[in-house]
Design a protein around this motif. Structure first.
Motif, PDB file in Angstrom:
ATOM      1  N   LEU A  17     -34.909 -21.919 -29.861  1.00 21.81           N
ATOM      2  CA  LEU A  17     -34.245 -23.092 -30.439  1.00 21.81           C
ATOM      3  C   LEU A  17     -32.745 -22.893 -30.603  1.00 21.81           C
ATOM      4  CD1 LEU A  17     -36.979 -23.994 -33.066  1.00 21.81           C
ATOM      5  CD2 LEU A  17     -36.345 -25.341 -31.042  1.00 21.81           C
TER       6      LEU A  17
ATOM      7  N   THR B 276     -27.802 -27.265 -36.824  1.00 17.18           N
ATOM      8  CA  THR B 276     -28.113 -27.631 -35.439  1.00 17.18           C
ATOM      9  C   THR B 276     -29.609 -27.872 -35.266  1.00 17.18           C
ATOM     10  OG1 THR B 276     -26.194 -26.424 -34.618  1.00 17.18           O
ATOM     11  CG2 THR B 276     -27.955 -26.860 -33.034  1.00 17.18           C
TER      12      THR B 276
ATOM     13  N   ALA C 108     -31.567 -31.332 -34.234  1.00 15.64           N
ATOM     14  CA  ALA C 108     -32.526 -31.363 -33.122  1.00 15.64           C
ATOM     15  C   ALA C 108     -33.870 -31.932 -33.576  1.00 15.64           C
ATOM     16  CB  ALA C 108     -32.705 -29.960 -32.540  1.00 15.64           C
TER      17      ALA C 108
ATOM     18  N   GLU D  26     -33.426 -35.698 -33.925  1.00 14.96           N
ATOM     19  CA  GLU D  26     -33.302 -36.335 -32.606  1.00 14.96           C
ATOM     20  C   GLU D  26     -34.556 -36.173 -31.754  1.00 14.96           C
ATOM     21  OE1 GLU D  26     -29.782 -34.443 -31.122  1.00 14.96           O
ATOM     22  OE2 GLU D  26     -28.514 -35.381 -32.649  1.00 14.96           O
ATOM     23  N   GLY D  27     -35.572 -35.489 -32.264  1.00 11.46           N
ATOM     24  CA  GLY D  27     -36.821 -35.301 -31.528  1.00 11.46           C
ATOM     25  C   GLY D  27     -36.713 -34.311 -30.386  1.00 11.46           C
ATOM     26  N   ARG D  28     -35.753 -33.368 -30.468  1.00 13.84           N
ATOM     27  CA  ARG D  28     -35.547 -32.396 -29.390  1.00 13.84           C
ATOM     28  C   ARG D  28     -36.069 -30.997 -29.704  1.00 13.84           C
ATOM     29  NH1 ARG D  28     -30.796 -30.797 -29.103  1.00 13.84           N
ATOM     30  NH2 ARG D  28     -29.820 -31.804 -30.874  1.00 13.84           N
ATOM     31  N   ALA D  29     -36.398 -30.721 -30.958  1.00 16.68           N
ATOM     32  CA  ALA D  29     -36.818 -29.364 -31.331  1.00 16.68           C
ATOM     33  C   ALA D  29     -38.247 -29.069 -30.905  1.00 16.68           C
ATOM     34  CB  ALA D  29     -36.676 -29.167 -32.840  1.00 16.68           C
TER      35      ALA D  29
ATOM     36  N   SER E  89     -42.053 -31.695 -29.624  1.00 16.35           N
ATOM     37  CA  SER E  89     -42.424 -33.037 -29.172  1.00 16.35           C
ATOM     38  C   SER E  89     -41.924 -34.058 -30.188  1.00 16.35           C
ATOM     39  CB  SER E  89     -43.943 -33.144 -29.033  1.00 16.35           C
ATOM     40  OG  SER E  89     -44.545 -33.156 -30.322  1.00 16.35           O
ATOM     41  N   PRO E  90     -41.680 -35.280 -29.752  1.00 13.21           N
ATOM     42  CA  PRO E  90     -41.246 -36.304 -30.705  1.00 13.21           C
ATOM     43  C   PRO E  90     -42.202 -36.450 -31.895  1.00 13.21           C
ATOM     44  CG  PRO E  90     -40.864 -37.076 -28.484  1.00 13.21           C
ATOM     45  CD  PRO E  90     -41.658 -35.786 -28.361  1.00 13.21           C
TER      46      PRO E  90
ATOM     47  N   CYS F 164     -41.685 -33.493 -34.232  1.00 12.70           N
ATOM     48  CA  CYS F 164     -40.416 -33.651 -34.948  1.00 12.70           C
ATOM     49  C   CYS F 164     -40.546 -34.693 -36.050  1.00 12.70           C
ATOM     50  CB  CYS F 164     -39.291 -34.003 -33.983  1.00 12.70           C
ATOM     51  SG  CYS F 164     -38.788 -32.619 -32.931  1.00 12.70           S
TER      52      CYS F 164
END
Length: 168
Positions: free
Chosen positions: A38, A70, A74, A77-80, A82-83, A86
């Motif tokens: 990550l 950060t 993430a 924004e649903g990037r860490a 799966s949406p 998150c």
């Protein structure tokens, strides 16, 4: 308890026993590997949570505020992950039970904005990482204090959050 129960206890009330149960279940090496994936190059989990400073024969846990900010962005924004994962993480963050840090100066009741965070405390340390939803979008905050008085630390974090909100 379920994994969900442990996550709630770890995040919402900063329960060290729940945190350590999750560390035991997931593995310290695996947690650190995920942190690296990550982008958390300098933060590390060195030992279980003990509620005390490390002993000479123990590694220390190390958290870098920018890396946690950060990561929080993430997640929002649903990037860490799966949406859906998150969104579940955001829901856990929003169950924070300590409103005396990031949320200290936020309105309550119907005027209250959405917010969530993860607190951390140890003798001489008072931290909070989280977000406040504003009309301009999420405000992500990561405030770590080295301070003897935990109440003064909470007040300082609240003051930083209030100042940051005034700039949005």
């Amino acid at each position: 308890p379920t994994v969900g129960d442990l996550c709630h206890l770890m995040m919402a009330i900063s329960d060290n026993t729940a945190t350590n149960m999750l560390i035991d279940r997931l593995g310290m090496a695996e947690i650190n590997a995920t942190m690296r994936e990550l982008g958390m190059a300098d933060s590390r989990l060195g030992r279980p949570m003990r509620g005390r400073p490390r002993h000479a024969d123990e590694e220390e846990n190390w958290a870098v505020p920018d890396e946690y900010a950060t990561l929080t962005a993430a997640i929002l924004e649903g990037r860490a992950a799966s949406p859906a994962s998150c969104a579940a993480m955001v829901a856990v963050l929003e169950r924070q039970t300590n409103p005396r840090r990031i949320a200290r100066h936020l309105p309550t009741g119907a005027a209250a904005p959405r917010w969530g965070s993860k607190t951390g405390s140890l003798g001489g340390v008072c931290n909070d990482v989280g977000f406040i939803m504003t009309p301009a979008g999420p405000l992500v905050l990561s405030v770590f204090c080295e301070i003897a008085d935990p109440h003064a630390g909470e007040a300082a974090i609240g003051a930083v959050a209030r100042a940051a909100l005034s700039c949005v």
